[in-house]
Design a protein around this motif. Sequence first.
Motif, short mmCIF file in Angstrom:
data_model
loop_
_atom_site.label_atom_id
_atom_site.label_comp_id
_atom_site.label_asym_id
_atom_site.label_seq_id
_atom_site.Cartn_x
_atom_site.Cartn_y
_atom_site.Cartn_z
N TRP A 169 17.96 0.32 -8.68
CA TRP A 169 17.26 -0.78 -9.34
C TRP A 169 18.30 -1.78 -9.82
CZ3 TRP A 169 12.58 -1.07 -8.00
CH2 TRP A 169 11.75 0.05 -7.92
N ALA A 170 18.08 -3.05 -9.50
CA ALA A 170 18.96 -4.13 -9.94
C ALA A 170 18.17 -5.09 -10.82
CB ALA A 170 19.54 -4.87 -8.75
N PRO A 171 18.81 -5.73 -11.78
CA PRO A 171 18.10 -6.70 -12.63
C PRO A 171 17.51 -7.83 -11.79
CG PRO A 171 20.27 -6.19 -13.52
CD PRO A 171 20.23 -5.60 -12.15
N ALA A 172 16.29 -8.24 -12.12
CA ALA A 172 15.65 -9.32 -11.37
C ALA A 172 16.47 -10.60 -11.46
CB ALA A 172 14.24 -9.56 -11.90
N SER A 173 17.18 -10.78 -12.56
CA SER A 173 17.98 -11.99 -12.75
C SER A 173 19.18 -12.06 -11.81
CB SER A 173 18.47 -12.06 -14.20
OG SER A 173 19.27 -10.91 -14.51
N ALA A 174 19.53 -10.93 -11.19
CA ALA A 174 20.70 -10.91 -10.32
C ALA A 174 20.48 -11.70 -9.04
CB ALA A 174 21.08 -9.47 -9.97
N ARG A 175 19.23 -11.80 -8.59
CA ARG A 175 18.90 -12.57 -7.38
C ARG A 175 19.78 -12.17 -6.20
NH1 ARG A 175 15.38 -16.59 -8.49
NH2 ARG A 175 15.13 -17.21 -10.68
N LEU A 176 19.79 -10.90 -5.91
CA LEU A 176 20.58 -10.39 -4.79
C LEU A 176 19.84 -10.60 -3.48
CD1 LEU A 176 21.71 -7.02 -6.41
CD2 LEU A 176 23.10 -9.08 -6.12
N GLY A 177 20.60 -10.70 -2.41
CA GLY A 177 20.04 -10.77 -1.07
C GLY A 177 20.69 -9.73 -0.19
N ASN A 178 21.09 -10.14 1.00
CA ASN A 178 21.74 -9.21 1.93
C ASN A 178 23.25 -9.39 2.00
OD1 ASN A 178 19.23 -8.16 2.63
ND2 ASN A 178 18.95 -9.59 4.33
N GLY A 179 23.80 -10.23 1.13
CA GLY A 179 25.23 -10.49 1.17
C GLY A 179 26.06 -9.37 0.57
N LEU A 180 27.23 -9.15 1.14
CA LEU A 180 28.14 -8.12 0.65
C LEU A 180 29.01 -8.58 -0.51
CD1 LEU A 180 29.33 -6.62 4.06
CD2 LEU A 180 28.04 -5.41 2.31
N GLY A 181 29.10 -9.89 -0.72
CA GLY A 181 29.94 -10.38 -1.80
C GLY A 181 31.37 -9.93 -1.64
N ALA A 182 31.95 -9.42 -2.74
CA ALA A 182 33.34 -8.97 -2.72
C ALA A 182 33.52 -7.64 -2.00
CB ALA A 182 33.87 -8.86 -4.14
N LEU A 183 32.42 -7.02 -1.55
CA LEU A 183 32.54 -5.78 -0.77
C LEU A 183 32.87 -6.04 0.69
CD1 LEU A 183 29.62 -3.48 -2.01
CD2 LEU A 183 31.99 -3.56 -2.79
N ARG A 184 32.76 -7.30 1.11
CA ARG A 184 33.04 -7.61 2.51
C ARG A 184 34.47 -7.19 2.86
NH1 ARG A 184 30.40 -10.29 6.08
NH2 ARG A 184 28.97 -11.14 4.50
N GLY A 185 34.58 -6.40 3.92
CA GLY A 185 35.89 -5.88 4.32
C GLY A 185 36.30 -4.64 3.58
N HIS A 186 35.49 -4.23 2.59
CA HIS A 186 35.80 -3.04 1.79
C HIS A 186 34.77 -1.93 1.98
CE1 HIS A 186 38.63 -5.25 -1.06
NE2 HIS A 186 38.02 -6.23 -0.43
N PHE A 187 33.69 -2.22 2.70
CA PHE A 187 32.58 -1.27 2.79
C PHE A 187 32.04 -1.21 4.20
CE2 PHE A 187 27.79 -0.93 2.29
CZ PHE A 187 27.78 0.46 2.22
N ASP A 188 31.89 0.00 4.73
CA ASP A 188 31.34 0.20 6.07
C ASP A 188 29.81 0.29 5.99
OD1 ASP A 188 33.93 0.32 7.04
OD2 ASP A 188 34.03 2.50 6.87
N GLY A 189 29.18 -0.85 5.93
CA GLY A 189 27.72 -0.85 5.85
C GLY A 189 27.18 -2.21 5.48
N ASP A 190 25.95 -2.21 5.00
CA ASP A 190 25.25 -3.44 4.66
C ASP A 190 24.51 -3.29 3.33
OD1 ASP A 190 25.59 -5.07 7.22
OD2 ASP A 190 24.71 -3.23 8.02
N ILE A 191 24.05 -4.41 2.82
CA ILE A 191 23.25 -4.46 1.60
C ILE A 191 21.89 -5.04 1.95
CG2 ILE A 191 23.02 -5.50 -0.69
CD1 ILE A 191 25.19 -3.38 -0.53
N ARG A 192 20.84 -4.43 1.40
CA ARG A 192 19.49 -4.93 1.63
C ARG A 192 18.79 -5.13 0.28
NH1 ARG A 192 21.35 -6.14 5.66
NH2 ARG A 192 21.05 -5.28 7.75
N SER A 193 18.30 -6.35 0.05
CA SER A 193 17.58 -6.66 -1.17
C SER A 193 16.81 -7.95 -0.96
CB SER A 193 18.55 -6.79 -2.35
OG SER A 193 17.84 -6.89 -3.58
N GLY A 194 16.04 -8.37 -1.94
CA GLY A 194 15.28 -9.60 -1.81
C GLY A 194 14.21 -9.46 -0.74
N ASN A 195 14.00 -10.51 0.06
CA ASN A 195 12.98 -10.49 1.12
C ASN A 195 13.50 -9.76 2.35
OD1 ASN A 195 10.99 -11.85 -0.31
ND2 ASN A 195 11.84 -13.85 0.24
#
Length: 304
Positions: free
Chosen positions: A151-177
Amino acid sequence: MSANDNAPVEAGARDDRLGGGSDSTVARQIALDGALWLVGRNFPVFPADHPGTGACTGMHRVCDGSRGKHPCVPFTREHTVDEARTRRWFGGQLRNVAVALGACSGPDEGRLLVVDSDRPGAIEDTAALLGHRHTTTMRVRTAKGHHDYYWAPASARLGNGLGALRGHFDGDIRSGNAYVIGPGSLHVTGVLYALEDPGQPPVPAPAWLLTALLHSAGRPAPATSRVAPLQATQKGLRSLVRFVLQAAPGERNNRLFWAACRAAEGGAANADRALVEAAVAVGLDEGAAAATVRSAYHRGGGTQ
């Protein structure tokens, strides 16, 4: 209702009744069990293509070959937590179960965030290398790795972006629509999406993960998600060496480059030799390994 009532197949219990997905009656029941388990916990679901059908049942005009993942309905509008509708969707036709993440609402109006690891232990490795401990949460085993639900705070407005994890994580992020394929579904390889522990609900996303996801890649990461200076302790270097030593054929050079980038960022001026030795131990050519490390140090601004 107990945590295990109507629970779909658990992790490690690849159901032999499926016969590789050929028994559609059993496959429908397993998908229905998964869908009912999800809606019973207020996770909105919708039908997606099932690889056991003769042709893709997704809404697209031409299938791109990714069987078992395409939505059968416009999922941002058509999803449900209603048991009767769930039974109609999954009880009479062969469909995989998908979760509409943007429609999920948790404690304090939290939004669902799914960390999609492309290999077992990927998020654990990332957490450790960034100086944190992985937070246990609801986990669904997949064909390649696992989905961790937070569970993430609604105010965070996350999507599918990796942010600062790009290049540091073998996978993806799923959130939002977005959506993920849920437990009870069948991957095209014949592997079931399965809950690791039906009694484990999603927990709040850890602060380090949220900080990393909200940070734009390409800018210096905030202190909470930076790798601690490796010259201050050998623990970080040992973790990087172990990361390289655990590499399988086909991923050795990528892991070496990733580890060397982290060493350079952490200021480990003397880590290059240890990383090259680890790479040689898993079968890489010494000259090629040294060139990969030099390239990583050059990119990370470190010195050798």
